[in-house]
Design an enzyme around this catalytic site. Structure first.
Site, short mmCIF file in Angstrom:
data_model
loop_
_atom_site.label_atom_id
_atom_site.label_comp_id
_atom_site.label_asym_id
_atom_site.label_seq_id
_atom_site.Cartn_x
_atom_site.Cartn_y
_atom_site.Cartn_z
N THR A 204 -1.70 -1.42 -0.54
CA THR A 204 -2.09 -0.03 -0.26
C THR A 204 -1.29 0.80 -1.26
O THR A 204 -0.29 0.33 -1.77
CB THR A 204 -1.62 0.37 1.16
OG1 THR A 204 -2.40 -0.32 2.13
CG2 THR A 204 -1.71 1.86 1.45
N ARG A 232 -12.03 -2.52 12.08
CA ARG A 232 -10.58 -2.27 12.16
C ARG A 232 -10.16 -1.13 11.23
O ARG A 232 -10.57 -1.06 10.08
CB ARG A 232 -9.83 -3.55 11.79
CG ARG A 232 -8.29 -3.43 11.86
CD ARG A 232 -7.68 -3.12 10.51
NE ARG A 232 -6.22 -3.22 10.53
CZ ARG A 232 -5.45 -2.80 9.53
NH1 ARG A 232 -5.98 -2.27 8.46
NH2 ARG A 232 -4.15 -2.92 9.61
N VAL A 233 -9.34 -0.24 11.76
CA VAL A 233 -8.75 0.83 10.96
C VAL A 233 -7.24 0.68 11.08
O VAL A 233 -6.72 0.45 12.18
CB VAL A 233 -9.22 2.21 11.48
CG1 VAL A 233 -8.35 3.33 10.94
CG2 VAL A 233 -10.68 2.44 11.12
N GLY A 234 -6.54 0.80 9.96
CA GLY A 234 -5.08 0.64 10.00
C GLY A 234 -4.36 1.97 10.08
O GLY A 234 -4.90 2.98 10.54
N ASP A 235 -3.13 1.97 9.61
CA ASP A 235 -2.30 3.17 9.67
C ASP A 235 -2.64 4.18 8.57
O ASP A 235 -2.39 5.38 8.72
CB ASP A 235 -0.81 2.78 9.55
CG ASP A 235 -0.52 2.03 8.26
OD1 ASP A 235 -1.38 1.23 7.82
OD2 ASP A 235 0.56 2.22 7.69
N THR A 255 3.34 1.36 3.79
CA THR A 255 2.42 0.29 3.42
C THR A 255 2.86 -0.97 4.17
O THR A 255 3.98 -1.04 4.66
CB THR A 255 2.40 0.01 1.90
OG1 THR A 255 3.69 -0.45 1.50
CG2 THR A 255 2.02 1.24 1.10
N GLY A 256 1.98 -1.96 4.20
CA GLY A 256 2.30 -3.18 4.92
C GLY A 256 1.53 -3.25 6.22
O GLY A 256 0.49 -2.58 6.36
N GLY A 258 -0.18 -2.43 9.08
CA GLY A 258 -0.50 -1.13 9.66
C GLY A 258 -0.35 -1.08 11.16
O GLY A 258 0.03 -0.04 11.72
#
Ligand code: ASP
Length: 353
Positions: A204, A232-235, A255-256, A258
């Site tokens: 990211t 799926r949605v991350g941070d 990053t990483g 989420g």
């Protein structure tokens, strides 16, 4: 509320605020905003953002607002087909579909914009900027985000490059021995050059920017975790999680993994730590510690009981300082008047061994 009535309401509210100080929620003697003397613009980013921080600082030196400079910086990574964690060439979800997440935040106005699960538009950060500037909303998702991008003239294109498609196929063929996908190696053949173990599913770019006046802006953009479940949605598109800023304090981002960041509201927590007086590096380290403390289930821990994943936090403060910290060692990108460079971030654990 119709557009007309909403506007009337906003106008009435503005007039009301001007004439009814007794009802105002502002404290009698409002605390002054933090003021900084003119300083060199500074940008911090994940390690794939070396060119991005250089561009962001150059734009701020030319007078660009920090949030626009941040978006201009990350564009090079979004456009790079060889960075398979962002924009064009981003690794797809488990169904082979590239879906992008991004959010932006503008310190001076306190506004933010975001898109999630966006397909076919390689610069989601620019769409997020439009959401912030051209709507009364903060977050648009999926088909609605795509419609909005189309309305603003963004060009649609297939974001799945040949390279990313082959990595996805390799993952599909090797992930399980109880389905009907198999790899050529299982038939006794040598794999192609792409048949490699693809372990790291993260990647990211986050970019936090502070200009010469101490105004801040920030952006995070990603294709998310590789091979994630569809939907799926991350941070990264969630303000307060993958990205946040407060013009009286500074910027924070992540990053990483989420999921870990969302569960601690990582970016907002980092900015809050700076508001309490921590330096950017120490604020990031506090957030990493909070992730470690909140990670309790066995499947997420290694044999030593440490989180079995990487997560990184980045911060800048109004005074023009930058820092980053992570669960395990790594680098981050920073640029000020000494130019762009990669630096070691602070790590909670010395190594993954
Ligand atoms: N934080 C991103 C997400 O979880 C992925 C990453 O940074 O690698 O979607």
């Amino acid at each position: 509320m119709s557009d007309l009535s909403r506007r009337k309401f906003l106008r009435a509210a503005a007039v009301g605020a001007a004439v009814t100080p007794a009802c105002s929620v502002a404290p009698a003697a409002a605390a002054p905003s933090v003021r900084v003397r003119r300083q060199s613009p500074i940008a911090v980013a994940s390690s794939n953002g070396l060119e991005a921080v250089r561009i962001a600082v150059e734009r701020m030196q030319a007078g660009m607002r920090p949030v626009d400079a941040a978006v201009a910086g990350v564009e090079v990574v979004e456009n790079d087909p060889n960075d398979n964690s962002v924009g064009l060439g981003g690794l797809p979800n488990e169904r082979g579909i590239v879906t992008l997440d991004s959010c932006v935040m503008d310190g001076p106005s306190g506004l933010g914009g975001a898109v999630a699960h966006l397909q076919n538009i390689k610069n989601p950060a620019q769409v997020a900027l439009k959401v912030m500037r051209h709507t009364d909303h903060v977050l648009l998702v999926a088909e609605g985000a795509l419609e909005f991008a189309r309305a603003h003239g963004f060009r649609e294109q297939d974001l799945l490059t040949d390279a990313s498609r082959k990595i996805w196929l390799e993952w599909l063929e090797k992930r399980s021995s109880v389905d009907d996908w198999i790899s050529p190696e299982e038939n006794g053949e040598h794999g192609t050059e792409w048949f490699q173990k693809y372990k790291d599913k993260t990647g990211t770019i986050h970019l936090g920017a502070v200009d010469a006046n101490g105004d801040v802006g920030s952006c995070t953009t990603t294709s998310g975790l590789a091979f994630k479940l569809n939907g799926r949605v991350g941070d990264s598109p969630l303000l307060g999680c993958g990205n946040y800023c407060d013009n009286d304090v500074g910027t924070g981002g992540s990053t990483g993994r989420g999921e870990a960041c969302i569960l601690v509201n990582g970016a907002a927590f980092t900015v809050h730590q700076m508001a309490l007086g921590k330096s950017p590096t120490d604020a990031c380290l506090e957030t990493v510690k909070r992730v470690a403390r909140m990670t309790r289930v066995a499947r997420l821990l290694d044999a030593k009981g440490r989180p079995d994943f990487q997560v990184k936090f980045y911060a800048t403060d109004k005074r023009g300082r930058a820092g980053a910290a992570a669960m395990y060692p790594g680098k981050f990108a920073v640029c000020d008047d000494s130019g762009p460079r990669l630096e070691d971030l602070a790590a909670l654990f010395d190594s993954r061994d």
